[in-house]
Design a protein around this motif. Structure first.
Motif, PDB file in Angstrom:
ATOM      1  N   ALA A 207      20.938  62.444  41.531  1.00  0.00           N
ATOM      2  CA  ALA A 207      19.079  61.633  40.710  1.00  0.00           C
ATOM      3  C   ALA A 207      18.021  62.731  40.454  1.00  0.00           C
ATOM      4  O   ALA A 207      17.517  63.591  41.079  1.00  0.00           O
ATOM      5  N   TYR A 208      18.072  63.969  39.486  1.00  0.00           N
ATOM      6  CA  TYR A 208      17.458  65.748  40.470  1.00  0.00           C
ATOM      7  C   TYR A 208      17.301  65.526  39.059  1.00  0.00           C
ATOM      8  O   TYR A 208      17.065  66.342  37.800  1.00  0.00           O
TER       9      TYR A 208
ATOM     10  N   ILE B  90       8.751  52.541  51.671  1.00  0.00           N
ATOM     11  CA  ILE B  90      10.085  53.313  51.514  1.00  0.00           C
ATOM     12  C   ILE B  90       9.827  53.812  53.265  1.00  0.00           C
ATOM     13  O   ILE B  90       8.934  54.101  53.687  1.00  0.00           O
ATOM     14  N   THR B  91      11.511  53.589  53.634  1.00  0.00           N
ATOM     15  CA  THR B  91      11.073  53.980  54.885  1.00  0.00           C
ATOM     16  C   THR B  91      11.668  55.396  55.606  1.00  0.00           C
ATOM     17  O   THR B  91      12.420  55.673  54.400  1.00  0.00           O
ATOM     18  N   GLY B  92      10.741  55.781  56.201  1.00  0.00           N
ATOM     19  CA  GLY B  92      11.580  57.610  56.980  1.00  0.00           C
ATOM     20  C   GLY B  92      12.615  57.369  57.347  1.00  0.00           C
ATOM     21  O   GLY B  92      13.062  56.569  58.388  1.00  0.00           O
ATOM     22  N   VAL B  93      13.482  58.455  56.549  1.00  0.00           N
ATOM     23  CA  VAL B  93      14.305  58.821  57.495  1.00  0.00           C
ATOM     24  C   VAL B  93      14.457  60.065  57.891  1.00  0.00           C
ATOM     25  O   VAL B  93      14.141  61.075  57.492  1.00  0.00           O
ATOM     26  N   ASN B  94      15.387  60.693  59.318  1.00  0.00           N
ATOM     27  CA  ASN B  94      14.593  62.481  59.186  1.00  0.00           C
ATOM     28  C   ASN B  94      15.119  63.093  58.275  1.00  0.00           C
ATOM     29  O   ASN B  94      14.791  63.849  58.216  1.00  0.00           O
ATOM     30  N   SER B  95      17.041  62.411  57.824  1.00  0.00           N
ATOM     31  CA  SER B  95      17.700  63.061  57.648  1.00  0.00           C
ATOM     32  C   SER B  95      17.858  62.566  56.730  1.00  0.00           C
ATOM     33  O   SER B  95      19.146  61.909  56.632  1.00  0.00           O
ATOM     34  N   GLY B  96      17.471  62.289  54.885  1.00  0.00           N
ATOM     35  CA  GLY B  96      17.825  62.204  53.747  1.00  0.00           C
ATOM     36  C   GLY B  96      19.736  61.998  52.995  1.00  0.00           C
ATOM     37  O   GLY B  96      20.640  61.416  53.107  1.00  0.00           O
ATOM     38  N   TRP B  97      20.192  62.978  53.858  1.00  0.00           N
ATOM     39  CA  TRP B  97      21.218  63.730  53.517  1.00  0.00           C
ATOM     40  C   TRP B  97      22.394  62.454  54.840  1.00  0.00           C
ATOM     41  O   TRP B  97      23.173  62.854  54.654  1.00  0.00           O
ATOM     42  N   ILE B  98      21.974  62.362  56.028  1.00  0.00           N
ATOM     43  CA  ILE B  98      22.125  61.607  56.734  1.00  0.00           C
ATOM     44  C   ILE B  98      23.001  60.238  56.092  1.00  0.00           C
ATOM     45  O   ILE B  98      23.818  59.196  56.739  1.00  0.00           O
ATOM     46  N   SER B  99      21.430  60.045  56.055  1.00  0.00           N
ATOM     47  CA  SER B  99      21.306  58.537  55.487  1.00  0.00           C
ATOM     48  C   SER B  99      22.425  58.473  54.238  1.00  0.00           C
ATOM     49  O   SER B  99      23.170  57.554  53.993  1.00  0.00           O
TER      50      SER B  99
ATOM     51  N   VAL C 257      20.232  51.697  46.617  1.00  0.00           N
ATOM     52  CA  VAL C 257      19.263  52.303  47.957  1.00  0.00           C
ATOM     53  C   VAL C 257      19.049  53.691  47.143  1.00  0.00           C
ATOM     54  O   VAL C 257      19.612  54.278  46.504  1.00  0.00           O
ATOM     55  N   ILE C 258      17.449  54.111  47.452  1.00  0.00           N
ATOM     56  CA  ILE C 258      17.406  54.886  46.754  1.00  0.00           C
ATOM     57  C   ILE C 258      16.426  56.741  47.857  1.00  0.00           C
ATOM     58  O   ILE C 258      15.584  55.784  48.225  1.00  0.00           O
ATOM     59  N   VAL C 259      16.732  57.690  47.849  1.00  0.00           N
ATOM     60  CA  VAL C 259      16.584  57.887  49.162  1.00  0.00           C
ATOM     61  C   VAL C 259      16.321  58.989  48.559  1.00  0.00           C
ATOM     62  O   VAL C 259      16.594  60.102  47.599  1.00  0.00           O
ATOM     63  N   PHE C 260      14.509  60.156  48.770  1.00  0.00           N
ATOM     64  CA  PHE C 260      13.459  60.870  48.087  1.00  0.00           C
ATOM     65  C   PHE C 260      14.135  62.080  49.057  1.00  0.00           C
ATOM     66  O   PHE C 260      13.835  61.761  50.259  1.00  0.00           O
ATOM     67  N   ILE C 261      14.465  62.959  48.278  1.00  0.00           N
ATOM     68  CA  ILE C 261      14.705  64.071  49.002  1.00  0.00           C
ATOM     69  C   ILE C 261      14.690  65.497  47.802  1.00  0.00           C
ATOM     70  O   ILE C 261      13.915  65.419  47.250  1.00  0.00           O
TER      71      ILE C 261
ATOM     72  N   ASP D  19      20.650  59.721  45.087  1.00  0.00           N
ATOM     73  CA  ASP D  19      19.918  60.635  45.763  1.00  0.00           C
ATOM     74  C   ASP D  19      19.040  61.383  44.667  1.00  0.00           C
ATOM     75  O   ASP D  19      18.684  61.863  44.238  1.00  0.00           O
ATOM     76  N   PHE D  20      17.785  61.036  44.555  1.00  0.00           N
ATOM     77  CA  PHE D  20      16.809  61.549  43.982  1.00  0.00           C
ATOM     78  C   PHE D  20      16.210  62.530  44.209  1.00  0.00           C
ATOM     79  O   PHE D  20      15.241  62.151  45.567  1.00  0.00           O
TER      80      PHE D  20
END
Length: 168
Positions: A167-168, A144-153, A80-84, A45-46
């Motif tokens: 990762a804050y 980098i793949t776009g997802v509507n909601s990083g939280w749902i991912s 997996v790294i999800v940029f939020i 959770d980046f």
């Protein structure tokens, strides 16, 4: 007397070798948590928005991906790294708001992402965050793949037994 010193030296050498072999074993068994695992799956959770902090964290993730202890479990860990949040600004090709020095750092950051992607790390970006942060989704770095909601991912990956790492 010479025989006695020879025995002492021989004993010391055996002791040193024994201590060395024990310390080597202790090092390879450093992570009891990895014992018995067949795979390693982690989702990061980046959210780091500061380029210096983000570079340090991305470098640490890369080091963990290649760590011998992780590689001993599986040659191909699933990361997996999800940029939020504010981190989405760092992966845009639009760098006008940054100083020349930070632009160089952002270029290095982009290179790190490209290399890690080539190694098998998956990258996603929260499109809600891009909207909130004013980042044009068309400006996002390749790979980098776009997802509507990083939280749902993140929820989905956790449901698939990925360990979540902040990762804050």
């Amino acid at each position: 007397m010479i025989k006695r010193y020879g025995a002492i030296i021989k004993g010391l050498l055996i002791s040193v070798c024994l201590i060395w072999s024990i310390s080597g074993t202790a090092h390879s068994e450093e992570y009891k948590a990895l014992t018995g695992l067949k795979s390693v799956k982690a989702v990061f959770d980046f959210r780091a928005g500061d380029i210096n902090s983000a570079m340090m964290q991305l470098d640490m993730i890369s080091q963990i991906f290649h760590d011998k202890n992780i590689q001993a479990v599986t040659e191909k860990p699933e990361f997996v790294i999800v940029f939020i949040g504010p981190s989405v600004k760092l992966i845009s090709k639009n760098r006008d708001a940054y100083s020349a020095e930070d632009q160089k750092k952002l270029e290095h950051f982009a290179d790190m992402i490209s290399k890690m992607s080539g190694d098998g790390v998956t990258f996603e970006i929260c499109l809600i965050a891009t909207k909130i942060m004013g980042v044009d989704p068309a400006s996002i770095l390749p790979g980098i793949t776009g997802v509507n909601s990083g939280w749902i991912s993140l929820i989905g990956y956790q449901a698939k037994d990925y360990s979540i790492v902040p990762a804050y």
